[in-house]
Design an enzyme around this catalytic site. Structure first.
Site, short mmCIF file in Angstrom:
data_model
loop_
_atom_site.label_atom_id
_atom_site.label_comp_id
_atom_site.label_asym_id
_atom_site.label_seq_id
_atom_site.Cartn_x
_atom_site.Cartn_y
_atom_site.Cartn_z
N ASP A 35 3.50 3.12 6.88
CA ASP A 35 2.77 2.70 8.21
C ASP A 35 3.30 2.20 9.29
O ASP A 35 4.56 1.74 9.26
CB ASP A 35 1.55 1.85 7.90
N ASP A 83 14.21 -1.12 1.95
CA ASP A 83 14.76 -1.27 3.34
C ASP A 83 15.78 -2.23 3.08
O ASP A 83 16.70 -2.41 2.70
CB ASP A 83 13.58 -1.72 4.13
N LYS A 133 16.69 3.25 2.87
CA LYS A 133 17.23 2.96 4.02
C LYS A 133 18.30 1.80 3.85
O LYS A 133 18.29 0.71 4.17
CB LYS A 133 16.20 2.55 5.11
N GLU A 174 8.22 2.87 -5.48
CA GLU A 174 8.16 2.18 -4.26
C GLU A 174 8.28 3.49 -3.24
O GLU A 174 8.83 4.63 -3.56
CB GLU A 174 9.43 1.57 -4.01
N ASP A 175 7.74 3.36 -2.00
CA ASP A 175 7.92 4.32 -0.97
C ASP A 175 9.16 3.94 -0.36
O ASP A 175 9.78 5.17 0.22
CB ASP A 175 6.69 4.30 -0.05
N LYS A 226 0.78 -1.02 -0.07
CA LYS A 226 0.04 -0.15 -0.03
C LYS A 226 0.88 1.07 -0.03
O LYS A 226 0.40 2.44 -0.37
CB LYS A 226 -0.79 0.06 1.33
N PHE A 263 12.74 3.58 12.53
CA PHE A 263 11.45 3.07 11.78
C PHE A 263 10.66 4.55 11.71
O PHE A 263 10.62 5.49 12.10
CB PHE A 263 10.70 2.25 13.02
N VAL A 264 10.44 4.67 10.05
CA VAL A 264 9.71 5.95 9.42
C VAL A 264 8.32 5.65 9.38
O VAL A 264 7.98 4.56 8.85
CB VAL A 264 10.49 6.56 8.77
N ARG A 313 -0.32 6.37 7.77
CA ARG A 313 -0.16 6.69 6.38
C ARG A 313 -0.52 7.94 5.83
O ARG A 313 -0.17 8.40 4.83
CB ARG A 313 -0.79 5.30 5.42
C1 PRP Z 1 6.92 -1.72 3.06
C2 PRP Z 1 7.53 -0.84 1.55
C3 PRP Z 1 8.28 -1.82 0.60
C4 PRP Z 1 8.89 -2.87 1.45
C5 PRP Z 1 10.30 -2.40 1.75
O1 PRP Z 1 5.72 -2.31 2.55
O2 PRP Z 1 6.39 -0.24 1.13
O3 PRP Z 1 7.33 -2.35 -0.11
O4 PRP Z 1 8.15 -2.61 2.76
O5 PRP Z 1 10.98 -3.32 2.68
P1 PRP Z 1 11.95 -4.34 2.15
O6 PRP Z 1 12.96 -3.52 1.39
O7 PRP Z 1 12.50 -4.86 3.49
O8 PRP Z 1 11.26 -5.43 1.40
P2 PRP Z 1 5.12 -3.13 3.46
O9 PRP Z 1 5.45 -4.92 3.24
O10 PRP Z 1 5.27 -2.80 4.76
O11 PRP Z 1 3.67 -3.23 3.06
P3 PRP Z 1 2.69 -1.99 2.77
O12 PRP Z 1 3.43 -1.19 1.61
O13 PRP Z 1 1.32 -2.39 2.70
O14 PRP Z 1 2.92 -0.90 4.14
#
Ligand code: PRP
Length: 177
Positions: free
Chosen positions: A159, A103, A131, A99-100, A43, A152-153, A165
């Site tokens: 979220d 990580d 990150k 992508e947002d 999301k 943690f952001v 969000r």
């Molecule tokens: C978050 C974010 C990326 C992913 C990054 O999504 O939107 O898609 O984690 O993390 P990574 O590099 O460690 O894989 P999340 O799985 O939290 O779902 P969301 O977007 O629905 O919050």
């Protein structure tokens, strides 16, 4: 019920806007004459996608995929699953993943492999935040907005337990103690 956690401002609206303006300028430089499909990862990317595409000056299509991660206790053994896949054909198309946050890199690494198998003409990654301190697999970010510390952001689509969000800024979620 969790107590209300403490948030400290990391990036203001103005800083986010400046980063998105810069990314849009880079894309407007690189994509004229092309007709890319932008694929947002739900999301978290919905707000970034909405603000970014308003600034793009070339024809484009918007698609979304939704991924989820699951698996054992160790983060590196995390497995990614496609919850909502891609319906539009991308064979021979220019594809830009939105992508947002990057990580560990596991989510986007999985997605890029999934998309690459569909034989796009080009495949690039645009991320609002990165990150790098948490990276477990190498990822090339072609268009990057902001680098975040190993905290943690939340906010601007990101979220914590599905909350925050909607915040227009990006905050660090401070630990309770
Ligand atoms: C978050 C974010 C990326 C992913 C990054 O999504 O939107 O898609 O984690 O993390 P990574 O590099 O460690 O894989 P999340 O799985 O939290 O779902 P969301 O977007 O629905 O919050």
């Amino acid at each position: 019920m969790n107590p209300q956690p403490k948030l400290s401002l990391l990036f203001s609206r103005q800083e986010i806007e400046a980063a998105i303006n810069r990314l849009a300028a880079e894309l407007n430089r690189d994509y004229p004459g092309k007709y890319p499909i932008l694929i947002g990862v739900l999301k978290g990317s919905f707000m970034f996608m909405a603000d970014l595409i308003k600034l793009l000056e070339f024809p484009l299509e918007v698609e979304f995929v939704r991924l989820s991660s699951y698996g054992g206790g160790k983060k590196s053994s995390r497995k990614i699953k496609v919850v909502q896949g891609l319906h539009a054909p991308i064979k021979g198309r220019d594809v830009l993943v939105i992508e947002d946050i990057i990580d560990t890199g596991l989510t986007v690494n999985f997605l890029l492999d999934y998309l690459r198998r569909k034989k796009p003409a080009s495949l690039k990654l645009c991320a609002l935040t990165d990150k790098p301190s948490r990276r477990e697999v190498p990822v090339t970010i072609d268009y990057l907005g902001l680098t975040v510390p190993n905290e943690f952001v939340v906010g601007y689509g990101l979220d914590w337990d599905e909350k925050f969000r909607n915040l227009p800024e990006i905050y660090v979620l401070e630990s309770e103690d």
